[in-house]
Design a protein around this motif. Sequence first.
Motif, PDB file in Angstrom:
ATOM      1  N   TYR A  37       0.919  -1.585  -0.058  1.00  0.00           N
ATOM      2  CA  TYR A  37      -0.005   0.355   0.088  1.00  0.00           C
ATOM      3  C   TYR A  37       0.638   1.097  -0.270  1.00  0.00           C
ATOM      4  N   TRP A  42      -3.608   3.381  -2.851  1.00  0.00           N
ATOM      5  CA  TRP A  42      -2.800   2.840  -4.238  1.00  0.00           C
ATOM      6  C   TRP A  42      -2.985   1.249  -3.268  1.00  0.00           C
ATOM      7  N   VAL A  43      -3.216  -0.142  -4.708  1.00  0.00           N
ATOM      8  CA  VAL A  43      -2.555  -1.288  -3.854  1.00  0.00           C
ATOM      9  C   VAL A  43      -2.234  -1.954  -4.877  1.00  0.00           C
ATOM     10  N   GLU A  44      -0.585  -3.137  -4.652  1.00  0.00           N
ATOM     11  CA  GLU A  44      -0.034  -3.208  -5.401  1.00  0.00           C
ATOM     12  C   GLU A  44       0.733  -4.542  -4.836  1.00  0.00           C
ATOM     13  N   ILE A  99      -0.338  -4.024 -10.076  1.00  0.00           N
ATOM     14  CA  ILE A  99      -1.728  -2.970  -9.724  1.00  0.00           C
ATOM     15  C   ILE A  99      -3.269  -3.880  -9.542  1.00  0.00           C
ATOM     16  N   ASP A 103      -7.028  -0.695  -6.412  1.00  0.00           N
ATOM     17  CA  ASP A 103      -6.199   0.349  -6.719  1.00  0.00           C
ATOM     18  C   ASP A 103      -7.347   1.482  -6.778  1.00  0.00           C
ATOM     19  N   ARG A 105      -5.740   4.230  -7.675  1.00  0.00           N
ATOM     20  CA  ARG A 105      -5.353   5.729  -8.620  1.00  0.00           C
ATOM     21  C   ARG A 105      -5.747   6.690  -9.828  1.00  0.00           C
ATOM     22  N   LYS A 136      -5.412   1.997 -15.941  1.00  0.00           N
ATOM     23  CA  LYS A 136      -4.457   1.568 -14.424  1.00  0.00           C
ATOM     24  C   LYS A 136      -3.461   1.677 -15.994  1.00  0.00           C
TER      25      LYS A 136
END
Length: 495
Positions: A37, A42-44, A99, A103, A105, A136
Amino acid sequence: MTYLLALDQGTTSSRAIVFDTDGAQVAVAQREFQQHYPQPGWVEHDANEIWATQRDVAIEALAKAGLKAADIAALGIVNQRETLVVWDRATGEPVCRAIVWQDRRTAAMCRQLKDAEPIFRTKTGLLLDPYFTGTKLAWLLDNEPGLRARAEAGELAAGTIDSWLVYKLTNGKQHVTDASNASRTLLLNLQTCEWDNELLDILRVPAALLPAVVDSSGVCGEVSGVDELNGIAIAGLAGDQQSALFGQACFGKGDAKNTYGTGSFLLVNTGTEVAASHQKLLSTVGWRIGGVTEYALEGSVFVTGAAVQWLRDGLGIIKQSADVEALANQVPDTGDVYLVPAFAGLGAPHWDPDARGTIVGMTRGTTAAHIARATLEGIALQSVELAEAMRADTGLAIDELRVDGGAASNDTLMQMQADLLQAKVIRPKVTETTALGAAYLAGLAVGVWPDRPTLAKQWAVDREFEPQISADEAAAKRARWGEAVERAKGWAADD
């Protein structure tokens, strides 16, 4: 005996399950991987970690079953959808972290593109939302230095998790995705099942990045470069919810399933015609077999099982998630308490990112048991909203709902679902339907099973739940729920 291997690549863990030809689970292995994070919203994921865990659990599951690669007729892959991986074609290395579908973003980008939403809605069946892969990819090309030039030069490959795993399993020989995963990208034309040049132009995505779109059931390569798995045919690919629809043997138009996980996903088979939604549901590819595409309508609820986790971790009123049933059963009803678990906004059919979790109707007599029961009712009522929207869109009755996922084992919740939906709820004996669907798709491709009617005969009932309250009582509860939802909407909106 013939065996199938299902690779189940999820949001928090990678699993592998060996099934026999009766659809019974022979062995399973599972490993969690790290969530990243880097910024709020955001999450990756580390794509190499996803590959390593998925490879290792596949090897482990075969070892547990006492099998070798030669014993496996084929493998199928089912995966978390919409998550994006971009990698270097020459080295096979990711250019950055994946991504994840969660997420957010690209929210600003989606707002800027709103004028184009009717085009995306018509061609892809989706809404413009950060949930989907296309924005994304556009964001990455615009924000990672040098990526756009490399993409346009054909040096990079992009895809969802199925593409990444096939690429790694085939030692870089195959860059493909199946039609069900491709339909979640905002880049696929649902009617033609091909990448759409107009959509690519709007998002400024070079076509050279993208994988070939293949059938969900069909040999698309074989494993090489992994000694314990070499030679196994890769013959089934599907996104997790479509795979669950297939694993539930929902092969006929109007067949519906609901998966209860962190969120809930209700899909209804709409046959070979795209069913356009006027209720903010998503039109999606169910699967493509033998070049014939079958479609589904999907409703996504963001928070269901996660609401029970909140009772455990946030409020501390239960010690483990399974305890919610006993606590809820300490009271005969919710005492007119309603809990709307809009912790991450509301999904279908509302699509309100500014909604927030709300509890209404509490009095001095409200107890933890009332809140627990209201949480379960909230899970069921959100699914009822989806089913009603699907009925309105399709004219299909949806008088029977097949259920799976962790919370499907909660008898109280399943009875509530039957009551509030005023329909039969059926729980199968095998609830690992997501992985089973991938195994079925792979097995069909290599002749392990001759056809879908044969698979349908394997589907077996564990328990059926019939409505135990009147239609009027159910309608009154749904109306009251609607009032609670209205109070949750728009809470986080700012200027």
